[in-house]
Design a protein around this motif. Sequence first.
Motif, PDB file in Angstrom:
ATOM      1  N   ILE A  16      18.297  19.854 -77.365  1.00 42.48           N
ATOM      2  CA  ILE A  16      17.853  21.147 -76.858  1.00 42.48           C
ATOM      3  C   ILE A  16      17.081  21.923 -77.949  1.00 42.48           C
ATOM      4  N   SER A  17      15.945  22.431 -77.601  1.00 37.36           N
ATOM      5  CA  SER A  17      15.145  23.357 -78.439  1.00 37.36           C
ATOM      6  C   SER A  17      14.356  22.735 -79.595  1.00 37.36           C
ATOM      7  N   THR A  18      14.481  21.431 -79.847  1.00 34.50           N
ATOM      8  CA  THR A  18      13.865  20.916 -81.081  1.00 34.50           C
ATOM      9  C   THR A  18      12.431  20.417 -80.930  1.00 34.50           C
ATOM     10  N   ALA A  19      11.849  20.500 -79.732  1.00 39.04           N
ATOM     11  CA  ALA A  19      10.441  20.098 -79.618  1.00 39.04           C
ATOM     12  C   ALA A  19       9.588  21.323 -79.307  1.00 39.04           C
ATOM     13  N   ASP A  20       9.387  21.610 -78.037  1.00 40.93           N
ATOM     14  CA  ASP A  20       8.543  22.759 -77.686  1.00 40.93           C
ATOM     15  C   ASP A  20       9.076  24.062 -78.285  1.00 40.93           C
ATOM     16  N   PHE A  21      10.361  24.220 -78.385  1.00 45.36           N
ATOM     17  CA  PHE A  21      10.956  25.453 -78.910  1.00 45.36           C
ATOM     18  C   PHE A  21      11.071  25.475 -80.443  1.00 45.36           C
ATOM     19  N   VAL A  36      19.768  11.521 -76.055  1.00 45.91           N
ATOM     20  CA  VAL A  36      18.618  10.675 -75.706  1.00 45.91           C
ATOM     21  C   VAL A  36      17.326  11.245 -76.275  1.00 45.91           C
ATOM     22  N   ASP A  37      16.432  10.345 -76.700  1.00 46.80           N
ATOM     23  CA  ASP A  37      15.049  10.765 -77.002  1.00 46.80           C
ATOM     24  C   ASP A  37      14.112   9.608 -76.655  1.00 46.80           C
ATOM     25  N   LEU A  38      12.804   9.911 -76.673  1.00 44.91           N
ATOM     26  CA  LEU A  38      11.826   8.967 -76.130  1.00 44.91           C
ATOM     27  C   LEU A  38      11.476   7.792 -77.042  1.00 44.91           C
ATOM     28  N   GLY A  76      15.159   6.230 -74.657  1.00 46.92           N
ATOM     29  CA  GLY A  76      14.688   5.972 -73.301  1.00 46.92           C
ATOM     30  C   GLY A  76      14.256   7.266 -72.656  1.00 46.92           C
ATOM     31  N   ASN A  77      13.592   7.120 -71.518  1.00 53.06           N
ATOM     32  CA  ASN A  77      13.210   8.284 -70.733  1.00 53.06           C
ATOM     33  C   ASN A  77      14.416   8.697 -69.891  1.00 53.06           C
ATOM     34  N   ILE A  78      14.821   9.939 -70.002  1.00 54.86           N
ATOM     35  CA  ILE A  78      16.067  10.394 -69.366  1.00 54.86           C
ATOM     36  C   ILE A  78      16.052  10.240 -67.842  1.00 54.86           C
ATOM     37  N   ILE A  79      14.880  10.132 -67.257  1.00 51.12           N
ATOM     38  CA  ILE A  79      14.801   9.988 -65.795  1.00 51.12           C
ATOM     39  C   ILE A  79      14.864   8.540 -65.320  1.00 51.12           C
ATOM     40  N   ALA A  89      15.736  23.436 -70.307  1.00 51.03           N
ATOM     41  CA  ALA A  89      15.017  24.217 -69.303  1.00 51.03           C
ATOM     42  C   ALA A  89      14.274  25.406 -69.914  1.00 51.03           C
ATOM     43  N   ASN A  90      13.534  26.099 -69.058  1.00 50.22           N
ATOM     44  CA  ASN A  90      12.959  27.406 -69.413  1.00 50.22           C
ATOM     45  C   ASN A  90      13.763  28.483 -68.683  1.00 50.22           C
ATOM     46  N   TRP A  91      13.595  29.725 -69.078  1.00 50.15           N
ATOM     47  CA  TRP A  91      14.497  30.778 -68.563  1.00 50.15           C
ATOM     48  C   TRP A  91      14.330  31.029 -67.070  1.00 50.15           C
ATOM     49  N   GLY A 132       7.604  21.999 -64.499  1.00 47.75           N
ATOM     50  CA  GLY A 132       6.405  21.966 -65.343  1.00 47.75           C
ATOM     51  C   GLY A 132       6.683  22.431 -66.759  1.00 47.75           C
ATOM     52  N   GLY A 133       5.615  22.791 -67.476  1.00 44.93           N
ATOM     53  CA  GLY A 133       5.760  23.291 -68.837  1.00 44.93           C
ATOM     54  C   GLY A 133       5.827  22.189 -69.889  1.00 44.93           C
ATOM     55  N   GLY A 134       5.865  20.941 -69.470  1.00 47.72           N
ATOM     56  CA  GLY A 134       5.906  19.838 -70.440  1.00 47.72           C
ATOM     57  C   GLY A 134       7.320  19.441 -70.811  1.00 47.72           C
ATOM     58  N   GLY A 135       7.424  18.499 -71.746  1.00 53.77           N
ATOM     59  CA  GLY A 135       8.715  18.049 -72.255  1.00 53.77           C
ATOM     60  C   GLY A 135       9.616  17.469 -71.179  1.00 53.77           C
ATOM     61  N   VAL A 136      10.899  17.518 -71.451  1.00 56.32           N
ATOM     62  CA  VAL A 136      11.876  16.894 -70.566  1.00 56.32           C
ATOM     63  C   VAL A 136      11.989  17.674 -69.248  1.00 56.32           C
ATOM     64  N   ASN A 137      11.751  18.983 -69.302  1.00 54.87           N
ATOM     65  CA  ASN A 137      11.802  19.810 -68.087  1.00 54.87           C
ATOM     66  C   ASN A 137      10.790  19.329 -67.041  1.00 54.87           C
TER      67      ASN A 137
HETATM   68  N1  AR6 Z   1      13.368  11.759 -71.848  1.00 48.90           N
HETATM   69  C1  AR6 Z   1      14.143  11.943 -72.951  1.00 48.90           C
HETATM   70  N2  AR6 Z   1      13.872  12.856 -73.898  1.00 48.90           N
HETATM   71  C2  AR6 Z   1      12.767  13.599 -73.755  1.00 48.90           C
HETATM   72  C3  AR6 Z   1      11.897  13.474 -72.638  1.00 48.90           C
HETATM   73  C4  AR6 Z   1      12.243  12.497 -71.657  1.00 48.90           C
HETATM   74  N3  AR6 Z   1      11.485  12.309 -70.561  1.00 48.90           N
HETATM   75  N4  AR6 Z   1      10.877  14.378 -72.783  1.00 48.90           N
HETATM   76  C5  AR6 Z   1      11.092  15.033 -73.940  1.00 48.90           C
HETATM   77  N5  AR6 Z   1      12.225  14.570 -74.543  1.00 48.90           N
HETATM   78  P1  AR6 Z   1      11.484  19.747 -75.065  1.00 48.90           P
HETATM   79  P2  AR6 Z   1      12.696  22.321 -75.871  1.00 48.90           P
HETATM   80  C6  AR6 Z   1      12.873  15.057 -75.787  1.00 48.90           C
HETATM   81  O1  AR6 Z   1      10.179  20.155 -75.644  1.00 48.90           O
HETATM   82  O2  AR6 Z   1      12.300  22.133 -77.286  1.00 48.90           O
HETATM   83  C7  AR6 Z   1       9.555  22.933 -71.683  1.00 48.90           C
HETATM   84  O3  AR6 Z   1       8.231  23.206 -71.455  1.00 48.90           O
HETATM   85  C8  AR6 Z   1      11.969  15.598 -76.867  1.00 48.90           C
HETATM   86  O4  AR6 Z   1      11.450  14.546 -77.682  1.00 48.90           O
HETATM   87  O5  AR6 Z   1      11.483  19.134 -73.718  1.00 48.90           O
HETATM   88  O6  AR6 Z   1      14.092  22.804 -75.579  1.00 48.90           O
HETATM   89  C9  AR6 Z   1      10.502  23.898 -70.951  1.00 48.90           C
HETATM   90  O7  AR6 Z   1       9.929  24.389 -69.760  1.00 48.90           O
HETATM   91  C10 AR6 Z   1      12.941  16.483 -77.626  1.00 48.90           C
HETATM   92  O8  AR6 Z   1      13.733  15.694 -78.514  1.00 48.90           O
HETATM   93  O9  AR6 Z   1      12.530  21.006 -74.963  1.00 48.90           O
HETATM   94  C11 AR6 Z   1      10.765  24.971 -71.967  1.00 48.90           C
HETATM   95  O10 AR6 Z   1       9.812  26.018 -71.851  1.00 48.90           O
HETATM   96  C12 AR6 Z   1      13.849  17.052 -76.545  1.00 48.90           C
HETATM   97  O11 AR6 Z   1      13.643  16.180 -75.407  1.00 48.90           O
HETATM   98  C13 AR6 Z   1      10.578  24.298 -73.318  1.00 48.90           C
HETATM   99  O12 AR6 Z   1       9.811  23.123 -73.064  1.00 48.90           O
HETATM  100  C14 AR6 Z   1      13.577  18.481 -76.118  1.00 48.90           C
HETATM  101  O13 AR6 Z   1      12.184  18.732 -76.099  1.00 48.90           O
HETATM  102  C15 AR6 Z   1      11.903  23.862 -73.923  1.00 48.90           C
HETATM  103  O14 AR6 Z   1      11.673  23.340 -75.211  1.00 48.90           O
END
Ligand code: AR6
Length: 231
Positions: free
Chosen positions: A43-48, A78-80, A109-112, A129-131, A136-141
């Motif tokens: 949680i929070s370590t990529a986009d956040f 899990v991570d990619l 792996g991909n969490i889905i 998630a986002n609030w 959308g928004g990218g990443g795992v969400n």
């Molecule tokens: N499967 C497994 N891990 C993943 C996947 C996947 N499909 N996609 C990303 N990760 P992030 P945050 C990993 O950015 O930092 C969104 O836009 C990724 O490598 O998804 O909490 C939301 O809408 C990383 O280790 O989440 C929010 O606005 C971890 O998942 C915002 O990003 C979290 O990366 C949340 O940012």
Amino acid sequence: GASLEREEMPVLPNAPQKEESKGKDNAVQAIDKDVPTLAFPSISTADFQFNLEKASDIIVETVEEFLPKLGNARLVLVDLTYESKILSLVRAKAAKKSIDSSKFFTFVGNIIELSTKRALHCNVIANAANWRLRPGGGGVNAAIFKAAGADLEMATNDRAKSLVPGSAVVVPLPSTCPLYNREGITHVIHVLGPNMNPQRPNCLNNDYNKGCMVLRQAYTSLFEGFLSILK
Ligand code: AR6
């Protein structure tokens, strides 16, 4: 944005997969489909943009606290990619604390598609998630909402309209949901972590006193949510 680019990169097929690190991450596989398993992203370590060293300490500490309450259930970070820094930090710190690696381990792996593509059966997955709890928004969400379709949006809306940082909401999936009938995922737990990215709402401006507290709350809410499903 950056997270969209990440989504589009063909990371899994092209990433160099060193045999050693491969073994360390994916050695433990689901043999028993009846073992309740929560797969969660960092949680929070990529986009956040949350600091990885601090996040890895918090993951290992909260996991250590919850494992005794989980019975036979498992937690899987899990991570990619095999190059994931957060996975190696957590793996090293968990080993140092002698955390039972059959109850908690890291996995690439991909969490889905963990069940269908990686033979890791997880009945619950967490979403960073986002609030607004919007797709959308990218990443795992983005990945989770896309794979789960309108079913997840509706089921989420029934449970909550928004989240405050540090909180989580458990969403049961209807059996029509592709994640349910393809992957066997019965619940998604949305978690909102602390945000250190100035381009996103509620940025903590590098206040890591607050940030660490909120990340700890986020994992606590997540694991409590998982516990509530087990009961
Ligand atoms: N499967 C497994 N891990 C993943 C996947 C996947 N499909 N996609 C990303 N990760 P992030 P945050 C990993 O950015 O930092 C969104 O836009 C990724 O490598 O998804 O909490 C939301 O809408 C990383 O280790 O989440 C929010 O606005 C971890 O998942 C915002 O990003 C979290 O990366 C949340 O940012």
